[in-house]
Design a protein around this motif. Structure first.
Motif, PDB file in Angstrom:
ATOM      1  N   LEU A  57       0.841  -1.184   0.000  1.00 23.03           N
ATOM      2  CA  LEU A  57       0.000   0.000   0.000  1.00 23.03           C
ATOM      3  C   LEU A  57       0.882   1.242   0.000  1.00 23.03           C
ATOM      4  CD1 LEU A  57      -2.649  -0.999   2.674  1.00 23.03           C
ATOM      5  CD2 LEU A  57      -2.950  -0.933   0.210  1.00 23.03           C
ATOM      6  N   ASN A  58       0.411   2.285  -0.627  1.00 21.31           N
ATOM      7  CA  ASN A  58       1.120   3.558  -0.600  1.00 21.31           C
ATOM      8  C   ASN A  58       0.917   4.223   0.746  1.00 21.31           C
ATOM      9  OD1 ASN A  58       1.863   3.267  -3.300  1.00 21.31           O
ATOM     10  ND2 ASN A  58      -0.013   4.257  -4.005  1.00 21.31           N
ATOM     11  N   ASP A  61      -2.379   6.105   1.007  1.00 21.97           N
ATOM     12  CA  ASP A  61      -3.648   5.396   1.125  1.00 21.97           C
ATOM     13  C   ASP A  61      -4.250   5.615   2.508  1.00 21.97           C
ATOM     14  OD1 ASP A  61      -3.475   4.397  -1.429  1.00 21.97           O
ATOM     15  OD2 ASP A  61      -2.508   2.535  -0.808  1.00 21.97           O
ATOM     16  N   TYR A 115     -13.247  10.936   2.220  1.00 27.27           N
ATOM     17  CA  TYR A 115     -12.469   9.730   1.902  1.00 27.27           C
ATOM     18  C   TYR A 115     -13.217   8.446   2.241  1.00 27.27           C
ATOM     19  CZ  TYR A 115      -8.576  12.934   1.401  1.00 27.27           C
ATOM     20  OH  TYR A 115      -7.766  13.943   0.999  1.00 27.27           O
ATOM     21  N   ILE A 120      -9.432   2.208   2.750  1.00 29.26           N
ATOM     22  CA  ILE A 120      -9.150   0.777   2.668  1.00 29.26           C
ATOM     23  C   ILE A 120      -9.193   0.201   4.074  1.00 29.26           C
ATOM     24  CG2 ILE A 120      -7.420  -0.950   2.058  1.00 29.26           C
ATOM     25  CD1 ILE A 120      -6.349   1.082   0.000  1.00 29.26           C
ATOM     26  N   LYS A 148     -13.601  -1.885   0.092  1.00 26.49           N
ATOM     27  CA  LYS A 148     -12.173  -2.010  -0.224  1.00 26.49           C
ATOM     28  C   LYS A 148     -11.479  -2.668   0.961  1.00 26.49           C
ATOM     29  CE  LYS A 148     -11.833   1.696  -3.473  1.00 26.49           C
ATOM     30  NZ  LYS A 148     -11.044   2.796  -3.966  1.00 26.49           N
TER      31      LYS A 148
END
Length: 164
Positions: A57-58, A61, A115, A120, A148
């Motif tokens: 994951l970035n 995120d 968001y 996620i 997600k």
């Protein structure tokens, strides 16, 4: 006879402590900038499963973590050996997932209502946790449209997950 006499007392001159506060504040500042704080205290086992197709994951995120697994050794006397859900630093019931998820969205400065659709949910699940508990978690997340989902794993051959 000489006018000047040399003192021979043998004492050492005192140590200058004028630079001491500068050194202390420099060390304090250094440790404040390089120290990281652990976000959660794991109360459940974290023997993650292996997977061979792993994606990281970035840092950008928006991630909400849910931990599941058997309580670690020091919590087994109080909570038993059945798999439990951990939200932040406390054990929780499946019904508490919705409130926890919305609280994380609303109270986290990195997240927020805008968001909600891109957040996620990362499940950190012990390899020995039964799928019934994971299904219950996923069902609760479906009800709030948190679709997600990321399963946190270790990189390696998935065949290591099977006990011989």
């Amino acid at each position: 006879m000489s006018k000047f006499k040399k003192k021979k007392s043998g004492e050492l001159p005192p140590v200058s402590t004028a630079a001491m506060p500068d050194i202390v504040f420099m060390l304090l500042f250094f440790f404040m900038t390089v120290t990281t704080f652990k976000k959660d205290d794991y109360k459940v086992r974290q023997n993650l499963a292996f997977a061979d197709q792993v994606q990281t994951l970035n840092k950008d995120d928006k991630v909400i973590y849910i931990y599941a697994g058997k309580p670690s050794q020091r919590y087994q006397d109080d909570f038993g050996t059945q798999a439990k859900i951990q939200l932040n630093d406390k054990f929780a019931d499946v019904s508490e997932i919705k409130d926890y998820w919305f609280n994380e969205i609303n109270n986290n400065p990195k997240l927020g209502q805008q968001y909600q659709n891109v957040a996620i949910t990362a499940l950190k699940v012990d390899g020995e946790t039964n799928m019934g508990l994971i299904s219950d978690i996923k069902q609760e997340l479906r009800e709030i449209n948190a679709l997600k989902i990321n399963y946190t794993t270790k990189k390696g051959e998935f065949s290591k997950n099977y006990k011989k």
